[in-house]
Motif scaffolding. Structure first.
Motif, PDB file in Angstrom:
ATOM      1  N   ARG A 167       0.861  -1.176   0.000  1.00  0.00           N
ATOM      2  CA  ARG A 167       0.000   0.000   0.000  1.00  0.00           C
ATOM      3  C   ARG A 167       0.907   1.238   0.000  1.00  0.00           C
ATOM      4  NH1 ARG A 167      -5.443   2.328   0.090  1.00  0.00           N
ATOM      5  NH2 ARG A 167      -5.153   4.295   1.170  1.00  0.00           N
ATOM      6  N   ASP A 169       0.597   5.190   0.301  1.00  0.00           N
ATOM      7  CA  ASP A 169      -0.257   6.346   0.580  1.00  0.00           C
ATOM      8  C   ASP A 169       0.477   7.614   0.200  1.00  0.00           C
ATOM      9  OD1 ASP A 169      -2.801   5.559   1.970  1.00  0.00           O
ATOM     10  OD2 ASP A 169      -1.343   4.434   3.167  1.00  0.00           O
ATOM     11  N   ASP A 171      -0.196  11.306   0.855  1.00  0.00           N
ATOM     12  CA  ASP A 171      -1.110  12.127   1.654  1.00  0.00           C
ATOM     13  C   ASP A 171      -0.807  13.607   1.486  1.00  0.00           C
ATOM     14  OD1 ASP A 171      -2.720  10.141   2.876  1.00  0.00           O
ATOM     15  OD2 ASP A 171      -1.025   9.612   4.171  1.00  0.00           O
ATOM     16  N   GLU A 202      -0.861  -0.872  -4.375  1.00  0.00           N
ATOM     17  CA  GLU A 202      -2.171  -0.239  -4.172  1.00  0.00           C
ATOM     18  C   GLU A 202      -1.911   1.213  -3.788  1.00  0.00           C
ATOM     19  OE1 GLU A 202      -5.428  -2.072  -1.787  1.00  0.00           O
ATOM     20  OE2 GLU A 202      -5.454  -0.186  -0.671  1.00  0.00           O
ATOM     21  N   GLY A 204      -3.103   4.935  -2.636  1.00  0.00           N
ATOM     22  CA  GLY A 204      -4.196   5.575  -1.915  1.00  0.00           C
ATOM     23  C   GLY A 204      -3.689   6.825  -1.219  1.00  0.00           C
ATOM     24  N   GLY A 205      -4.441   7.273  -0.246  1.00  0.00           N
ATOM     25  CA  GLY A 205      -4.090   8.523   0.436  1.00  0.00           C
ATOM     26  C   GLY A 205      -4.822   9.685  -0.202  1.00  0.00           C
ATOM     27  N   SER A 206      -4.872  10.801   0.514  1.00  0.00           N
ATOM     28  CA  SER A 206      -5.730  11.910   0.076  1.00  0.00           C
ATOM     29  C   SER A 206      -5.312  12.483  -1.284  1.00  0.00           C
ATOM     30  CB  SER A 206      -5.760  13.007   1.146  1.00  0.00           C
ATOM     31  OG  SER A 206      -4.447  13.365   1.514  1.00  0.00           O
ATOM     32  N   GLU A 209      -6.727  10.082  -3.854  1.00  0.00           N
ATOM     33  CA  GLU A 209      -8.199  10.177  -3.883  1.00  0.00           C
ATOM     34  C   GLU A 209      -8.645  11.444  -4.609  1.00  0.00           C
ATOM     35  OE1 GLU A 209      -9.205   9.839   0.249  1.00  0.00           O
ATOM     36  OE2 GLU A 209      -8.411   7.791   0.313  1.00  0.00           O
ATOM     37  N   ARG A 276       3.866  -1.237   3.681  1.00  0.00           N
ATOM     38  CA  ARG A 276       3.192   0.072   3.573  1.00  0.00           C
ATOM     39  C   ARG A 276       4.262   1.138   3.434  1.00  0.00           C
ATOM     40  NH1 ARG A 276      -2.640   0.151   6.147  1.00  0.00           N
ATOM     41  NH2 ARG A 276      -2.693   2.042   4.915  1.00  0.00           N
ATOM     42  N   ARG A 278       4.573   5.584   2.900  1.00  0.00           N
ATOM     43  CA  ARG A 278       3.827   6.838   2.889  1.00  0.00           C
ATOM     44  C   ARG A 278       4.693   7.945   2.288  1.00  0.00           C
ATOM     45  NH1 ARG A 278       3.454  11.325   5.514  1.00  0.00           N
ATOM     46  NH2 ARG A 278       1.476  12.435   5.400  1.00  0.00           N
TER      47      ARG A 278
END
Ligand code: SF4
Length: 472
Positions: A167, A169, A171, A202, A204-206, A209, A276, A278
């Motif tokens: 994952r 992210d 952000d 994968e 993701g994160g703001s 999105e 994960r 970030r």
């Protein structure tokens, strides 16, 4: 049990586990083009096989298409032969073919989403590395080789090793002039070109999105450049809004049922990941590659590395890249002179990419001595861009406005670098010789950054140019 989208889709398409430990996976959609399919069709003929699911197979022509004039027969006899072979195979095996001259023709990874063929929860295969693009919709999409194209044509199945899921992210909020392409290059620099081997990514994160579908496609497109076998984004309202009304998207009650199914596909909040990572969106700048793989990049405010400044393990590869690219090491990347500017490829040739680049070039002119091309990803993109006058903006600025195709991304057509030309390119690979000349040099960057470089004649921070403050 909580699960990732990847495992939900994988499990739903598993036919059986093979004695080798691989999974026999059913393929929901098989996209076909002219380069990796001729031998696969020949192998079917040799064995007297039919295409198992022609209604789950779709073909177009992209890699070998000339973009200056698409009149038949092509000047290149081999290209003409490849297209004729694909036309014959599609006709013989009953496969829908989106031919030259139709709005549906274009780069296979551009037309699939445009037509609404690419949908959440599908497994998708195509004989092209950048099939990961389709993961933007919450599909699990694999690039495959010619023998696997044969397997999918004959059985609609693939034998694949299971993958781990990382994952990633992102952000926060991307700054003005910073795009999905910059995020993709950042991910690859941070994790390495082999960092994703054995994984699906994968995203993701703001920041992800908040991306449009076209931006998500750019991000997933380059997963493969970081070594990941696939990349995806969980489907959401942005995905559904993009798909609604498209030609092959479900309609009426089927649409409502599909929405219910697709919403349940997203990774569960408490899903476990194998890893994960970030990233802080605000810390990402426009990125530019300086080397010979997409992981060799720096922020536009940065400097090309010097072999003395990198870990021992990287010293040889950095020295090799610097020698090929003609850098000494230590110089700022901004100010690197370019000869060619290319806006196109399945990474960045969609309408929003062209709008973004047009905002930068409007009212300017391409620098003297720079050859600049804009190549829409599909004929539909070309028509839409022309309807809003983008072709006129580019032409007035001195860009060549072309027909749809892969063009200079791979140079299996007349669009290619000459000698040691340096190309600012919105494509996805900067390997040695990738753009047609064995000594040609590629600097990967976003379409807006290519536009800025075309005007300045050198790598330039697009954030200093008028128009860059507005994001598509
Ligand atoms: S644009 Fe480039 S990477 Fe994409 S499908 Fe064409 S040749 Fe492959």
């Amino acid at each position: 049990m909580a699960a990732t989208l990847f495992s939900k889709v994988w499990d739903a398409h598993t036919v059986r586990v093979l004695p080798t430990g691989q999974t026999q996976l059913f393929v929901g959609l098989h996209l076909v083009h002219e380069v990796t399919s001729p031998q696969a069709f020949d192998m079917l003929r040799l064995r007297g096989l039919r295409v198992a699911f022609p209604d789950r197979t779709v073909a177009t022509v992209d890699h070998i298409v000339p973009t200056a004039s698409q009149a038949r027969p092509f000047g290149d006899a081999m290209a003409e032969e490849m297209l004729a072979a694909l036309e014959k195979s599609c006709s013989e095996f009953g496969i829908p073919f989106h031919a030259l001259g139709s709005a549906e023709q274009g780069i296979v990874h551009v037309i699939g989403p445009e037509l609404g063929l690419t949908q959440p929860g599908l497994t998708i295969a195509c004989g092209d590395s950048h099939t990961s693009t389709h993961g933007a919709f919450g599909a699990i999409a694999f690039g495959i080789g010619t023998s696997q194209v044969r397997d999918v044509l004959a059985s609609q199945c693939l034998a694949l090793d299971p993958l781990k899921v990382r994952r990633i992210d992102v952000d926060g909020v991307l700054g003005p002039g910073v795009t999905a392409k910059d995020v993709a290059l950042e991910v690859i620099r941070v994790l390495g070109v082999n960092g994703g081997v054995g994984f699906a990514y994968e995203f993701g994160g703001s920041a992800v999105e908040a991306m449009s579908m076209e931006e998500r496609m750019t991000l997933c497109n380059m997963s493969i450049e970081g070594g990941a076998r696939a990349g995806y984004v969980n489907p959401d309202e942005t995905t559904f809004a993009y798909l609604e009304g498209r030609r092959y998207a479900p309609k009426g009650q089927s649409w409502e049922a599909a929405l219910e199914r697709w919403r349940a596909l997203a990774s569960d909040a408490d899903a476990r990941y194998d890893d994960r990572v970030r990233l802080d969106a605000a810390g990402i700048e426009p990125n530019v590659t300086w080397g010979i793989n997409p992981g060799q990049s720096v922020p536009v405010s940065g400097r090309v590395p010097h072999p003395a400044d990198v870990p021992d393990a990287e010293r040889t590869s950095v020295a090799e890249a610097l020698a090929y690219m003609g850098f000494s090491g230590g110089e700022p990347i901004a100010g690197t002179r370019i000869d060619v500017a290319f806006i196109g490829s399945c990474t960045n040739s969609r309408l929003s990419d062209l709008r973004e680049a047009a905002r930068i070039v409007r009212g300017h002119h391409v620098a003297k001595g720079v050859r600049a091309l804009v190549v829409p990803g599909s004929d539909r993109v070309r028509r839409a861009a022309e309807a809003e006058g983008l072709d006129a903006v580019f032409s007035a600025a001195g860009f060549e406005w072309r027909g749809a195709g892969c063009s200079m991304c791979l140079a299996m057509n007349p669009d290619r670098l000459e000698g040691r030309e340096v190309c600012a390119s919105s494509s996805n690979r900067n390997f040695k010789g990738r753009q047609g000349s064995p000594t040609g040099r590629t600097l990967l960057m976003s379409p807006a950054m290519v536009a800025a470089a075309a005007i300045a004649g050198e790598v330039t921070d697009v954030r200093t140019m008028a128009g860059a403050e507005v994001r598509a």
